[in-house]
Design a protein around this motif. Structure first.
Motif, PDB file in Angstrom:
ATOM      1  N   VAL A 160       0.862  -1.179   0.000  1.00 42.94           N
ATOM      2  CA  VAL A 160       0.000   0.000   0.000  1.00 42.94           C
ATOM      3  C   VAL A 160       0.898   1.229   0.000  1.00 42.94           C
ATOM      4  CG1 VAL A 160      -1.729   1.337   1.252  1.00 42.94           C
ATOM      5  CG2 VAL A 160      -1.896  -1.161   1.177  1.00 42.94           C
ATOM      6  N   VAL A 161       0.733   2.071  -1.007  1.00 41.03           N
ATOM      7  CA  VAL A 161       1.430   3.353  -1.092  1.00 41.03           C
ATOM      8  C   VAL A 161       0.423   4.416  -0.680  1.00 41.03           C
ATOM      9  CG1 VAL A 161       2.758   4.920  -2.550  1.00 41.03           C
ATOM     10  CG2 VAL A 161       2.777   2.447  -3.025  1.00 41.03           C
ATOM     11  N   ALA A 162       0.719   5.135   0.399  1.00 38.80           N
ATOM     12  CA  ALA A 162      -0.263   6.057   0.981  1.00 38.80           C
ATOM     13  C   ALA A 162       0.272   7.478   1.056  1.00 38.80           C
ATOM     14  CB  ALA A 162      -0.663   5.583   2.382  1.00 38.80           C
ATOM     15  N   TRP A 163      -0.583   8.405   0.644  1.00 39.69           N
ATOM     16  CA  TRP A 163      -0.344   9.834   0.822  1.00 39.69           C
ATOM     17  C   TRP A 163      -1.280  10.284   1.943  1.00 39.69           C
ATOM     18  CZ3 TRP A 163       0.129   7.208  -3.617  1.00 39.69           C
ATOM     19  CH2 TRP A 163       1.193   7.499  -4.477  1.00 39.69           C
ATOM     20  N   THR A 164      -0.734  10.654   3.094  1.00 41.33           N
ATOM     21  CA  THR A 164      -1.574  10.932   4.249  1.00 41.33           C
ATOM     22  C   THR A 164      -2.152  12.342   4.200  1.00 41.33           C
ATOM     23  OG1 THR A 164       0.346  11.614   5.564  1.00 41.33           O
ATOM     24  CG2 THR A 164      -0.331   9.305   5.704  1.00 41.33           C
ATOM     25  N   ASN A 165      -3.265  12.488   4.870  1.00 39.95           N
ATOM     26  CA  ASN A 165      -3.957  13.766   4.971  1.00 39.95           C
ATOM     27  C   ASN A 165      -3.159  14.688   5.893  1.00 39.95           C
ATOM     28  OD1 ASN A 165      -5.683  15.906   5.401  1.00 39.95           O
ATOM     29  ND2 ASN A 165      -7.442  14.660   6.001  1.00 39.95           N
ATOM     30  N   PRO A 166      -2.632  15.807   5.396  1.00 44.44           N
ATOM     31  CA  PRO A 166      -1.827  16.682   6.253  1.00 44.44           C
ATOM     32  C   PRO A 166      -2.599  17.262   7.424  1.00 44.44           C
ATOM     33  CG  PRO A 166      -2.335  17.775   4.166  1.00 44.44           C
ATOM     34  CD  PRO A 166      -2.768  16.347   4.022  1.00 44.44           C
ATOM     35  N   GLU A 167      -3.932  17.275   7.326  1.00 42.27           N
ATOM     36  CA  GLU A 167      -4.740  17.785   8.427  1.00 42.27           C
ATOM     37  C   GLU A 167      -4.969  16.732   9.514  1.00 42.27           C
ATOM     38  OE1 GLU A 167      -8.340  19.347   6.832  1.00 42.27           O
ATOM     39  OE2 GLU A 167      -7.343  20.917   5.662  1.00 42.27           O
ATOM     40  N   LYS A 168      -4.840  15.458   9.156  1.00 43.64           N
ATOM     41  CA  LYS A 168      -5.023  14.373  10.120  1.00 43.64           C
ATOM     42  C   LYS A 168      -3.997  13.269   9.857  1.00 43.64           C
ATOM     43  CE  LYS A 168      -9.991  15.127  10.809  1.00 43.64           C
ATOM     44  NZ  LYS A 168     -11.334  14.489  10.799  1.00 43.64           N
ATOM     45  N   PRO A 169      -2.728  13.571   9.921  1.00 44.82           N
ATOM     46  CA  PRO A 169      -1.699  12.589   9.557  1.00 44.82           C
ATOM     47  C   PRO A 169      -1.663  11.378  10.477  1.00 44.82           C
ATOM     48  CG  PRO A 169      -0.709  14.499  10.613  1.00 44.82           C
ATOM     49  CD  PRO A 169      -2.151  14.842  10.381  1.00 44.82           C
ATOM     50  N   GLU A 170      -2.158  11.540  11.707  1.00 41.79           N
ATOM     51  CA  GLU A 170      -2.113  10.433  12.666  1.00 41.79           C
ATOM     52  C   GLU A 170      -3.206   9.400  12.408  1.00 41.79           C
ATOM     53  OE1 GLU A 170      -5.107  13.289  14.025  1.00 41.79           O
ATOM     54  OE2 GLU A 170      -3.042  13.504  13.333  1.00 41.79           O
ATOM     55  N   ASP A 171      -4.231   9.759  11.640  1.00 42.90           N
ATOM     56  CA  ASP A 171      -5.356   8.844  11.458  1.00 42.90           C
ATOM     57  C   ASP A 171      -4.951   7.586  10.696  1.00 42.90           C
ATOM     58  OD1 ASP A 171      -6.933  10.576  12.832  1.00 42.90           O
ATOM     59  OD2 ASP A 171      -8.426  10.860  11.245  1.00 42.90           O
ATOM     60  N   TYR A 172      -4.075   7.713   9.715  1.00 43.19           N
ATOM     61  CA  TYR A 172      -3.669   6.530   8.962  1.00 43.19           C
ATOM     62  C   TYR A 172      -2.915   5.549   9.853  1.00 43.19           C
ATOM     63  CZ  TYR A 172      -1.670   3.591   5.305  1.00 43.19           C
ATOM     64  OH  TYR A 172      -1.300   2.514   4.521  1.00 43.19           O
ATOM     65  N   GLN A 173      -2.086   6.066  10.767  1.00 39.05           N
ATOM     66  CA  GLN A 173      -1.383   5.180  11.700  1.00 39.05           C
ATOM     67  C   GLN A 173      -2.361   4.534  12.679  1.00 39.05           C
ATOM     68  OE1 GLN A 173       1.686   4.411  10.989  1.00 39.05           O
ATOM     69  NE2 GLN A 173       1.572   5.936   9.344  1.00 39.05           N
ATOM     70  N   ARG A 174      -3.404   5.251  13.057  1.00 39.33           N
ATOM     71  CA  ARG A 174      -4.441   4.663  13.913  1.00 39.33           C
ATOM     72  C   ARG A 174      -5.149   3.527  13.189  1.00 39.33           C
ATOM     73  NH1 ARG A 174      -7.992   9.381  16.686  1.00 39.33           N
ATOM     74  NH2 ARG A 174      -8.830   7.556  17.800  1.00 39.33           N
ATOM     75  N   TYR A 175      -5.363   3.717  11.889  1.00 36.84           N
ATOM     76  CA  TYR A 175      -5.971   2.659  11.084  1.00 36.84           C
ATOM     77  C   TYR A 175      -5.080   1.415  11.057  1.00 36.84           C
ATOM     78  CZ  TYR A 175      -6.700   0.042   6.747  1.00 36.84           C
ATOM     79  OH  TYR A 175      -6.841  -0.963   5.815  1.00 36.84           O
ATOM     80  N   LEU A 176      -3.777   1.591  10.776  1.00 36.99           N
ATOM     81  CA  LEU A 176      -2.874   0.452  10.704  1.00 36.99           C
ATOM     82  C   LEU A 176      -2.766  -0.264  12.049  1.00 36.99           C
ATOM     83  CD1 LEU A 176       0.050   1.863   8.503  1.00 36.99           C
ATOM     84  CD2 LEU A 176      -1.778   0.302   7.810  1.00 36.99           C
TER      85      LEU A 176
END
Length: 257
Positions: A160-176
Motif C-alpha cells: 500500500v502506497v499512501a499519501w496521508t492527509n496533512p490535516e489528520k496525519p495520525e489517522d492513517y497510523q491509527r488505522y494500521l
C-alpha cells in the motif's frame, strides 16, 4: 484492472477491489525472475539507504533498457549499489499505474547515493530512462532498523502506497494499528514500512508518498478476511480520513495466476 479513485471513495474502493477476480498486469521484466524454489532475502542494516524501483517497461525497448543498465549499474556499483530482491506485481488493485515488478536496491548509506548523483556522467544516463520505460518510479529512504526479510515463493505480498492527509496525519497510523490483530489472525504480517521516502519519476507529477507498507500473507484472500472483522470496520473511518491518495498492489516472488 484499474479502479478510478475519483469515482469511488477510498474506503469503499478497497472493499470493491477485493471482491473482483485477480488479473495479471505483468509486462516484460527488467531481469530474469528467480527459480521457483528460490527464497530471495533482503538483509540490510540500520543506516543503509534503500531504493524501491517500480518499472513500467516500454514494449520493444529492451535494447534501450540494456544500454541504460550497462552504464548505470557499473557506475552505481562503484558507490556500493547492490541489487537485493525482485518481486512481480500480479495485480494493480487500486492504481492508475501498472508496473510490471518491484525491485529493492541498497546503498551503504545515503551519502553513497548522493555521490552517485554528483557524477558528471549521471545526468546523461538518467536521461535515457524515458526511451526504455513509460515510467520508472523510485522510492528511497534510509533504513530505520536492521532488517532480514525472506520472501517466500509460496506466500502472497501486498503493498500500500499512501499519501496521508496533512490535516489528520495520525489517522492513517491509527488505522494500521487498529487492524494489526485482524491482519495477524488472517495470516498476515507487516514486514516493512518505508516512511517519508523521496520519489523519482520522469512521467508523473505526484508528490512523494508518506508511507509504503508491505504485508506478507499466507493466502491470497488474507485482506478480504480482514475486511470482515470488527477491528477493520471500526478502523476504516481512520483510513478514510487519514489519506488523500492510495495505491494498492498484489505481488509475489514468481508471479501468481
Amino acid at each position: 484492472m484499474k479502479i478510478n479513485r475519483t469515482s469511488i471513495t477510498l474506503a469503499s474502493a478497497f472493499a470493491v477491489a477485493l471482491t473482483m477476480p485477480a488479473c495479471s498486469t505483468m509486462a516484460q521484466q527488467s531481469s530474469p525472475s528467480p527459480a521457483a524454489t528460490e527464497e530471495p532475502r533482503l538483509t540490510v542494516a540500520k543506516g543503509q539507504y534503500l531504493s524501491i524501483i517500480m518499472p513500467d517497461a516500454k514494449p520493444d525497448a529492451d535494447a534501450a533498457r540494456q544500454s541504460y543498465y550497462r552504464q548505470a549499474l557499473p557506475l552505481g556499483e562503484k558507490f556500493g549499489l547492490k541489487r537485493e530482491v525482485q518481486l512481480k506485481v500480479d495485480n494493480a488493485v487500486i492504481s492508475d499505474y501498472e508496473p510490471s515488478g518491484l525491485i529493492f536496491f541498497s546503498y551503504p548509506d545515503h551519502a553513497s547515493e548522493k555521490q552517485l548523483v554528483k557524477q558528471s556522467e549521471w545526468p546523461a544516463i538518467k536521461a535515457m530512462r524515458p526511451a526504455a520505460w513509460n515510467e520508472l518510479r523510485i522510492y528511497s529512504a534510509a533504513v530505520e532498523k536492521d532488517m532480514d526479510i525472506s520472501f517466500d515463493p509460496a506466500k502472497y505480498y501486498t503493498l500500500v502506497v499512501a499519501w496521508t492527509n496533512p490535516e489528520k496525519p495520525e489517522d492513517y497510523q491509527r488505522y494500521l494499528s487498529g487492524i494489526e490483530n485482524a491482519v495477524s489472525n488472517a495470516g498476515g504480517r507487516f514486514i516493512y514500512k518505508m516512511n517519508n521516502p523521496t520519489m523519482e519519476a520522469h512521467a508523473t507529477a505526484l508528490e512523494s508518498p508518506n508511507q509504503l507498507t508491505f504485508v506478507e500473507w499466507d493466502a491470497p484472500n488474507g485482506f478480504a478476511k480482514v475486511q470482515k472483522t470488527a477491528d477493520y470496520k471500526s478502523s476504516a473511518p481512520y483510513f478514510q480520513s487519514g489519506i488523500t491518495n492510495v495505491e494498492f498492489y498484489e505481488m509475489s516472488v514468481n508471479g501468481k495466476p
